[in-house]
Design a protein around this motif. Structure first.
Motif, PDB file in Angstrom:
ATOM      1  N   ILE A   1      13.344  -5.655 -23.140  1.00 43.56           N
ATOM      2  CA  ILE A   1      12.226  -5.116 -23.900  1.00 43.56           C
ATOM      3  C   ILE A   1      11.201  -4.689 -22.861  1.00 43.56           C
ATOM      4  O   ILE A   1      10.891  -5.448 -21.930  1.00 43.56           O
ATOM      5  CB  ILE A   1      11.619  -6.174 -24.838  1.00 43.56           C
ATOM      6  CG1 ILE A   1      12.647  -6.579 -25.895  1.00 43.56           C
ATOM      7  CG2 ILE A   1      10.339  -5.659 -25.477  1.00 43.56           C
ATOM      8  CD1 ILE A   1      12.213  -7.739 -26.758  1.00 43.56           C
ATOM      9  N   VAL A   2      10.665  -3.489 -23.000  1.00 47.47           N
ATOM     10  CA  VAL A   2       9.724  -2.966 -22.019  1.00 47.47           C
ATOM     11  C   VAL A   2       8.295  -3.197 -22.507  1.00 47.47           C
ATOM     12  O   VAL A   2       7.942  -2.815 -23.614  1.00 47.47           O
ATOM     13  CB  VAL A   2       9.955  -1.459 -21.776  1.00 47.47           C
ATOM     14  CG1 VAL A   2       8.965  -0.920 -20.751  1.00 47.47           C
ATOM     15  CG2 VAL A   2      11.391  -1.208 -21.339  1.00 47.47           C
ATOM     16  N   ASP A   3       7.497  -3.844 -21.656  1.00 44.66           N
ATOM     17  CA  ASP A   3       6.070  -4.037 -21.921  1.00 44.66           C
ATOM     18  C   ASP A   3       5.325  -3.392 -20.765  1.00 44.66           C
ATOM     19  O   ASP A   3       5.334  -3.894 -19.633  1.00 44.66           O
ATOM     20  CB  ASP A   3       5.726  -5.523 -22.024  1.00 44.66           C
ATOM     21  CG  ASP A   3       4.290  -5.761 -22.476  1.00 44.66           C
ATOM     22  OD1 ASP A   3       3.427  -4.890 -22.230  1.00 44.66           O
ATOM     23  OD2 ASP A   3       4.028  -6.830 -23.062  1.00 44.66           O
ATOM     24  N   THR A   4       4.677  -2.262 -21.031  1.00 48.05           N
ATOM     25  CA  THR A   4       4.037  -1.480 -19.973  1.00 48.05           C
ATOM     26  C   THR A   4       2.821  -2.161 -19.366  1.00 48.05           C
ATOM     27  O   THR A   4       2.286  -1.696 -18.369  1.00 48.05           O
ATOM     28  CB  THR A   4       3.628  -0.094 -20.500  1.00 48.05           C
ATOM     29  OG1 THR A   4       2.740  -0.263 -21.602  1.00 48.05           O
ATOM     30  CG2 THR A   4       4.844   0.706 -20.924  1.00 48.05           C
ATOM     31  N   GLU A   5       2.408  -3.269 -19.927  1.00 42.76           N
ATOM     32  CA  GLU A   5       1.290  -4.032 -19.364  1.00 42.76           C
ATOM     33  C   GLU A   5       1.705  -4.721 -18.061  1.00 42.76           C
ATOM     34  O   GLU A   5       0.874  -5.008 -17.214  1.00 42.76           O
ATOM     35  CB  GLU A   5       0.831  -5.077 -20.382  1.00 42.76           C
ATOM     36  CG  GLU A   5      -0.367  -5.891 -19.951  1.00 42.76           C
ATOM     37  CD  GLU A   5      -0.804  -6.867 -21.029  1.00 42.76           C
ATOM     38  OE1 GLU A   5      -1.532  -7.801 -20.668  1.00 42.76           O
ATOM     39  OE2 GLU A   5      -0.422  -6.705 -22.203  1.00 42.76           O
ATOM     40  N   PHE A   6       2.993  -4.966 -17.878  1.00 40.80           N
ATOM     41  CA  PHE A   6       3.481  -5.735 -16.733  1.00 40.80           C
ATOM     42  C   PHE A   6       4.086  -4.862 -15.653  1.00 40.80           C
ATOM     43  O   PHE A   6       4.586  -3.768 -15.920  1.00 40.80           O
ATOM     44  CB  PHE A   6       4.538  -6.744 -17.199  1.00 40.80           C
ATOM     45  CG  PHE A   6       4.020  -7.738 -18.189  1.00 40.80           C
ATOM     46  CD1 PHE A   6       3.029  -8.646 -17.848  1.00 40.80           C
ATOM     47  CD2 PHE A   6       4.520  -7.775 -19.481  1.00 40.80           C
ATOM     48  CE1 PHE A   6       2.552  -9.561 -18.765  1.00 40.80           C
ATOM     49  CE2 PHE A   6       4.059  -8.690 -20.400  1.00 40.80           C
ATOM     50  CZ  PHE A   6       3.073  -9.588 -20.042  1.00 40.80           C
ATOM     51  N   THR A   7       4.072  -5.395 -14.426  1.00 44.34           N
ATOM     52  CA  THR A   7       4.768  -4.790 -13.290  1.00 44.34           C
ATOM     53  C   THR A   7       5.421  -5.900 -12.472  1.00 44.34           C
ATOM     54  O   THR A   7       4.931  -7.029 -12.433  1.00 44.34           O
ATOM     55  CB  THR A   7       3.818  -3.993 -12.371  1.00 44.34           C
ATOM     56  OG1 THR A   7       2.818  -4.872 -11.862  1.00 44.34           O
ATOM     57  CG2 THR A   7       3.153  -2.836 -13.103  1.00 44.34           C
TER      58      THR A   7
ATOM     59  N   GLY B   1       8.582  -4.963 -17.083  1.00 45.07           N
ATOM     60  CA  GLY B   1       7.388  -4.137 -17.044  1.00 45.07           C
ATOM     61  C   GLY B   1       7.695  -2.683 -16.769  1.00 45.07           C
ATOM     62  O   GLY B   1       8.849  -2.266 -16.725  1.00 45.07           O
ATOM     63  N   ARG B   2       6.645  -1.911 -16.536  1.00 43.77           N
ATOM     64  CA  ARG B   2       6.817  -0.467 -16.318  1.00 43.77           C
ATOM     65  C   ARG B   2       7.384  -0.141 -14.947  1.00 43.77           C
ATOM     66  O   ARG B   2       7.961   0.919 -14.733  1.00 43.77           O
ATOM     67  CB  ARG B   2       5.503   0.270 -16.560  1.00 43.77           C
ATOM     68  CG  ARG B   2       4.416  -0.025 -15.551  1.00 43.77           C
ATOM     69  CD  ARG B   2       3.125   0.754 -15.869  1.00 43.77           C
ATOM     70  NE  ARG B   2       2.069   0.411 -14.945  1.00 43.77           N
ATOM     71  CZ  ARG B   2       1.199  -0.561 -15.107  1.00 43.77           C
ATOM     72  NH1 ARG B   2       1.267  -1.309 -16.199  1.00 43.77           N
ATOM     73  NH2 ARG B   2       0.272  -0.795 -14.213  1.00 43.77           N
TER      74      ARG B   2
ATOM     75  N   THR C   1      11.865  -9.468 -20.978  1.00 45.47           N
ATOM     76  CA  THR C   1      10.786  -8.492 -20.940  1.00 45.47           C
ATOM     77  C   THR C   1      10.654  -7.969 -19.522  1.00 45.47           C
ATOM     78  O   THR C   1      10.582  -8.742 -18.565  1.00 45.47           O
ATOM     79  CB  THR C   1       9.459  -9.124 -21.396  1.00 45.47           C
ATOM     80  OG1 THR C   1       9.609  -9.576 -22.742  1.00 45.47           O
ATOM     81  CG2 THR C   1       8.322  -8.116 -21.326  1.00 45.47           C
TER      82      THR C   1
ATOM     83  N   THR D   1      11.578   4.717 -20.599  1.00 46.35           N
ATOM     84  CA  THR D   1      12.253   4.700 -21.895  1.00 46.35           C
ATOM     85  C   THR D   1      12.441   6.104 -22.457  1.00 46.35           C
ATOM     86  O   THR D   1      13.178   6.292 -23.417  1.00 46.35           O
ATOM     87  CB  THR D   1      11.488   3.837 -22.912  1.00 46.35           C
ATOM     88  OG1 THR D   1      10.170   4.369 -23.078  1.00 46.35           O
ATOM     89  CG2 THR D   1      11.420   2.398 -22.452  1.00 46.35           C
TER      90      THR D   1
END
Length: 148
Positions: A126-132, A7-8, A5, A28
């Motif tokens: 997998i991209v989870d925009t909640e994370f950086t 992040g953005r 995973t 993405t």
């Protein structure tokens, strides 16, 4: 292979180019990945360019020469088509080095000098925009564990 995973945004290393802890934006919506570059010229069947610009803290004015390169067709979100030079390099993220194709693009008006697109992300992340900065923080924590 399980997907990681991401992040953005994050920071990555580009060891072949000599760049470390470079800010990257995960996009993405973009197919190709690109890096900020200016002064791009073809000389004697070689591509000569300078990465970043005077405003970027890592700018050193050094010209880089690529003997192998391509020209890629890139379509923007508004449908505009551009022809860009494309080079092969490597990126280190999550302590693993991958091959990556980078188009050379003027990104001086953008906050991030590198954009990572779907072509690179597919089957790896997998991209989870909640994370950086997931990879960067992991790298820093691993360094602290070694020092302790």
């Amino acid at each position: 292979m399980p997907k990681r995973t991401i992040g953005r945004t994050d920071k990555a290393d580009f060891p072949v180019l000599g760049f470390y802890d470079i800010d990257i934006k995960i996009d993405t919506g973009a197919y190709t990945s690109s890096i900020h570059c200016h002064s791009i010229v073809e000389k004697e069947n070689k591509l000569v360019c300078t990465f970043f610009d005077e405003e970027h803290p890592l700018y050193n004015g050094q010209e880089m020469i690529f003997e192998e390169y391509d020209i890629a067709i890139v379509r923007s979100s508004n449908g505009e088509t551009q022809y860009r030079y494309q080079v092969q390099s490597s990126i280190t993220i999550f302590s693993k080095t991958y091959k990556i194709s980078l188009t050379l693009s003027s990104r001086e008006d953008m906050r991030f000098p590198v954009l990572i697109g779907r072509k690179f992300l597919t089957k790896k992340f997998i991209v989870d925009t909640e994370f950086t900065d997931v990879s960067y923080n992991l790298k820093n924590n691993e360094s602290k564990d070694i020092i302790s």
